[in-house]
Write an enzyme that holds these catalytic residues in place. Structure first.
Site, short mmCIF file in Angstrom:
data_model
loop_
_atom_site.label_atom_id
_atom_site.label_comp_id
_atom_site.label_asym_id
_atom_site.label_seq_id
_atom_site.Cartn_x
_atom_site.Cartn_y
_atom_site.Cartn_z
N SER A 120 0.82 2.64 8.77
CA SER A 120 2.20 2.88 8.33
C SER A 120 2.84 4.01 9.13
O SER A 120 4.06 4.16 9.08
CB SER A 120 2.20 3.27 6.85
OG SER A 120 1.66 2.23 6.09
N HIS A 141 3.11 -4.21 11.42
CA HIS A 141 3.20 -3.55 10.12
C HIS A 141 3.73 -4.50 9.06
O HIS A 141 4.92 -4.85 9.05
CB HIS A 141 4.11 -2.31 10.26
CG HIS A 141 4.16 -1.48 9.04
ND1 HIS A 141 5.33 -1.13 8.42
CD2 HIS A 141 3.18 -0.92 8.30
CE1 HIS A 141 5.06 -0.39 7.36
NE2 HIS A 141 3.76 -0.25 7.27
N GLU A 153 7.16 -5.47 10.85
CA GLU A 153 7.66 -4.63 11.95
C GLU A 153 6.65 -4.73 13.10
O GLU A 153 5.46 -4.53 12.87
CB GLU A 153 7.73 -3.16 11.52
CG GLU A 153 8.91 -2.80 10.65
CD GLU A 153 8.88 -1.33 10.23
OE1 GLU A 153 9.86 -0.62 10.49
OE2 GLU A 153 7.87 -0.90 9.64
N ASN A 192 9.47 3.01 7.04
CA ASN A 192 8.88 4.17 6.36
C ASN A 192 9.54 5.49 6.76
O ASN A 192 9.56 6.43 5.96
CB ASN A 192 7.37 4.22 6.61
CG ASN A 192 6.67 3.18 5.77
OD1 ASN A 192 7.08 2.91 4.63
ND2 ASN A 192 5.65 2.56 6.31
N1 LIG Z 1 -0.05 0.16 0.62
C1 LIG Z 1 1.04 -0.30 1.27
O1 LIG Z 1 2.06 -0.65 0.65
C2 LIG Z 1 1.02 -0.44 2.77
C3 LIG Z 1 2.05 -1.14 3.41
C4 LIG Z 1 2.00 -1.34 4.80
C5 LIG Z 1 0.94 -0.81 5.52
N2 LIG Z 1 -0.05 -0.10 4.89
C6 LIG Z 1 -1.17 0.41 5.70
O2 LIG Z 1 -2.25 -0.51 5.58
C7 LIG Z 1 -3.48 0.20 5.72
C8 LIG Z 1 -4.35 -0.05 4.49
O3 LIG Z 1 -3.66 0.43 3.35
P1 LIG Z 1 -4.04 -0.10 1.89
O4 LIG Z 1 -2.90 0.27 1.04
O5 LIG Z 1 -4.50 -1.51 1.98
O6 LIG Z 1 -5.29 0.86 1.56
P2 LIG Z 1 -6.53 0.56 0.62
O7 LIG Z 1 -7.14 1.87 0.31
O8 LIG Z 1 -6.14 -0.35 -0.52
O9 LIG Z 1 -7.53 -0.29 1.55
C9 LIG Z 1 -8.18 0.25 2.66
C10 LIG Z 1 -9.50 -0.51 2.79
O10 LIG Z 1 -10.10 -0.16 4.05
C11 LIG Z 1 -11.49 -0.13 3.85
N3 LIG Z 1 -12.11 0.62 4.93
C12 LIG Z 1 -12.08 1.97 5.14
N4 LIG Z 1 -12.78 2.26 6.25
C13 LIG Z 1 -13.26 1.08 6.75
C14 LIG Z 1 -14.05 0.74 7.88
N5 LIG Z 1 -14.53 1.67 8.72
N6 LIG Z 1 -14.35 -0.57 8.09
C15 LIG Z 1 -13.88 -1.52 7.24
N7 LIG Z 1 -13.12 -1.25 6.15
C16 LIG Z 1 -12.82 0.04 5.92
C17 LIG Z 1 -11.66 0.52 2.46
O11 LIG Z 1 -12.94 0.23 1.93
C18 LIG Z 1 -10.51 -0.13 1.69
O12 LIG Z 1 -10.92 -1.32 1.02
C19 LIG Z 1 -3.10 1.67 5.93
O13 LIG Z 1 -3.06 1.94 7.31
C20 LIG Z 1 -1.72 1.76 5.30
O14 LIG Z 1 -0.95 2.80 5.84
C21 LIG Z 1 -0.05 0.08 3.53
#
Ligand SMILES: NC(=O)c1ccc[n+]([C@@H]2O[C@H](COP(=O)([O-])OP(=O)(O)OC[C@H]3O[C@@H](n4cnc5c(N)ncnc54)[C@H](O)[C@@H]3O)[C@@H](O)[C@H]2O)c1
Length: 290
Positions: A120, A141, A153, A192
Site C-alpha cells: 500500500s 495495488h 492501481e 492511499n
Molecule cells: N488491508 C487492506 O485493505 C489492503 C488493501 C490494499 C493493499 N494492502 C496491502 O496488502 C498486503 C497484505 O495486507 P493484508 O491486509 O492482507 O494483511 P494480513 O495481515 O491480513 O495478511 C498478511 C499475510 O501475509 C502472511 N505473511 C507474512 N510474511 C510472510 C512470508 N514471508 N511468506 C508468506 N506469507 C507471509 C501472513 O501470515 C498473513 O497471512 C500489505 O502490503 C498491505 O499494505 C492491504
C-alpha cells in the site's frame, strides 16, 4: 508480452486470499505461499467463506465454487512457485519482510516471470532493487475485498520495462476484468496518499473528544455519501495496515498530516487490530465472518 496463466500469491491474509480468489475465478491456476500450516489453513478457510458469501448473494453459481477452490493450491514451500508466470506478493506491510520475500522469489521463480507487490505504501523501486530483474517488477495495488472491488492501481518503478507494464495492464483488465489507474512510484500512490490523512483525521477527532465514533461515521456516510464511515473503514482495512501506511507516508513526505495518532498505537498495543481481530473501533464478535 508475457501470457499469464499460472499465478503465485505470497501471503493468504485479508488481501492475498481475495487476490487468489479473484485469479481463480478468472480460471487461472493459483499457487499461494504462506508462513506456516496454520496460516495456510486460515487463508483457505477465508477463500471458502468468501465464495460461500458470493454464492449466497447470487454472484457465483453454486457449482462453480468447488471448481474455483480446486484451482488454488496453498503451501509453505516457496519452490512450488518455480514455474509460475506472475507472483503477486500480498504479505504483511513490512519493508524488511517484503525485501526478504522478493530476494527469495528472485532466487526461486523462473527468471522470465514477473513479480508484483500489492504494497500500500512502500516504494516499488526499493522492492525492485532487491531483485536481479528490476525490469520485471512493479506495483499492482488491489482494493479490499479484492474479488469485488473493480479498481487496481498499477505502479511502474523507474526500472520497469514497457513489456512488463503492457503484460500487467493486459492481465489486469483483460483477464481479471478490473479497471486500471496508473500512479507514479510515490508512497501511497493515488488512493492511499489521499485516504490515509482522512482516516488519521477521524482517529484524531475521536481521540480529542470532538464527536462519538458513530457520529463521525454517520457524518461521512450521510453527509458525503461514502459507503462507510472512516472508523468502520479503518477496522475493515486493519489498524496495523493503516499505521504501517501512515509511518511509510510520514517517512516519505515528512508531513504532519501523515503522523500516526497515539490512539492508533495504543489500540494496536492492546490487540485491537480491527475486524480481523474481532475488535477495533467497533466490536466484531464473530471473527469467522471476516
Ligand atoms: N488491508 C487492506 O485493505 C489492503 C488493501 C490494499 C493493499 N494492502 C496491502 O496488502 C498486503 C497484505 O495486507 P493484508 O491486509 O492482507 O494483511 P494480513 O495481515 O491480513 O495478511 C498478511 C499475510 O501475509 C502472511 N505473511 C507474512 N510474511 C510472510 C512470508 N514471508 N511468506 C508468506 N506469507 C507471509 C501472513 O501470515 C498473513 O497471512 C500489505 O502490503 C498491505 O499494505 C492491504
Amino acid at each position: 508480452m508475457t501470457v499469464i496463466t499460472k499465478v503465485g500469491v505470497v501471503g493468504l491474509g485479508l488481501m492475498g486470499s481475495g487476490i487468489a480468489e479473484a485469479c481463480a475465478r478468472a480460471e487461472l491456476t493459483v499457487t499461494a505461499v504462506e508462513y506456516d500450516d496454520q496460516a495456510v489453513a486460515a487463508g483457505l478457510a477465508r477463500v471458502r467463506a468468501s465464495l460461500a458469501r458470493a454464492v449466497a448473494k447470487g454472484k457465483l453459481d453454486h457449482d462453480e465454487a468447488p471448481a474455483v477452490m480446486q484451482r488454488i493450491t496453498a503451501t509453505t514451500d516457496y519452490t512450488r512457485l518455480a514455474d509460475v508466470d506472475l507472483v503477486i506478493e500480498a504479505a504483511t506491510e513490512n519493508e524488511d519482510a517484503k525485501l526478504a520475500i522478493f530476494r527469495r522469489l528472485d532466487e526461486t521463480v523462473h527468471e522470465s516471470a514477473i513479480l508484483v507487490s500489492n504494497t500500500s505504501s512502500i516504494p516499488i523501486a526499493r522492492i525492485a532493487a532487491a531483485t536481479r530483474r528490476p525490469d520485471r517488477v512493479m506495483g499492482m495495488h488491489f482494493f479490499n475485498p479484492a474479488p469485488v472491488q473493480r479498481l487496481v492501481e498499477l505502479i511502474p518503478a523507474l526500472t520497469t520495462s514497457p513489456e512488463t507494464i503492457a503484460s500487467i495492464d493486459q492481465f489486469t483488465w483483460g483477464r481479471l476484468g478490473k479497471s486500471v489507474i496508473y500512479a507514479q512510484d510515490r508512497a501511497g500512490f493515488i488512493v492511499n496518499a489521499l485516504l490515509v490523512p482522512y482516516l488519521l483525521s477521524a482517529i484524531r477527532m475521536l481521540d480529542g473528544g470532538h464527536a462519538s465514533r458513530e457520529d463521525i461515521d454517520a457524518g461521512m456516510v450521510q453527509g458525503c455519501g461514502h459507503p462507510m464511515g472512516p472508523l468502520t473503514l479503518v477496522d475493515l482495512i486493519g489498524l496495523d495496515t493503516v499505521k504501517a501506511m501512515a509511518d511509510v507516508l510520514f517517512g516519505e513526505y515528512g508531513d504532519s498530516q501523515f503522523a500516526s495518532p497515539p490512539l492508533l498505537a495504543r489500540m494496536l498495543e492492546s490487540g485491537q487490530v480491527g475486524r480481523k481481530s474481532g475488535r477495533g473501533f467497533y466490536d466484531y464478535p464473530d471473527v469467522s465472518q471476516v
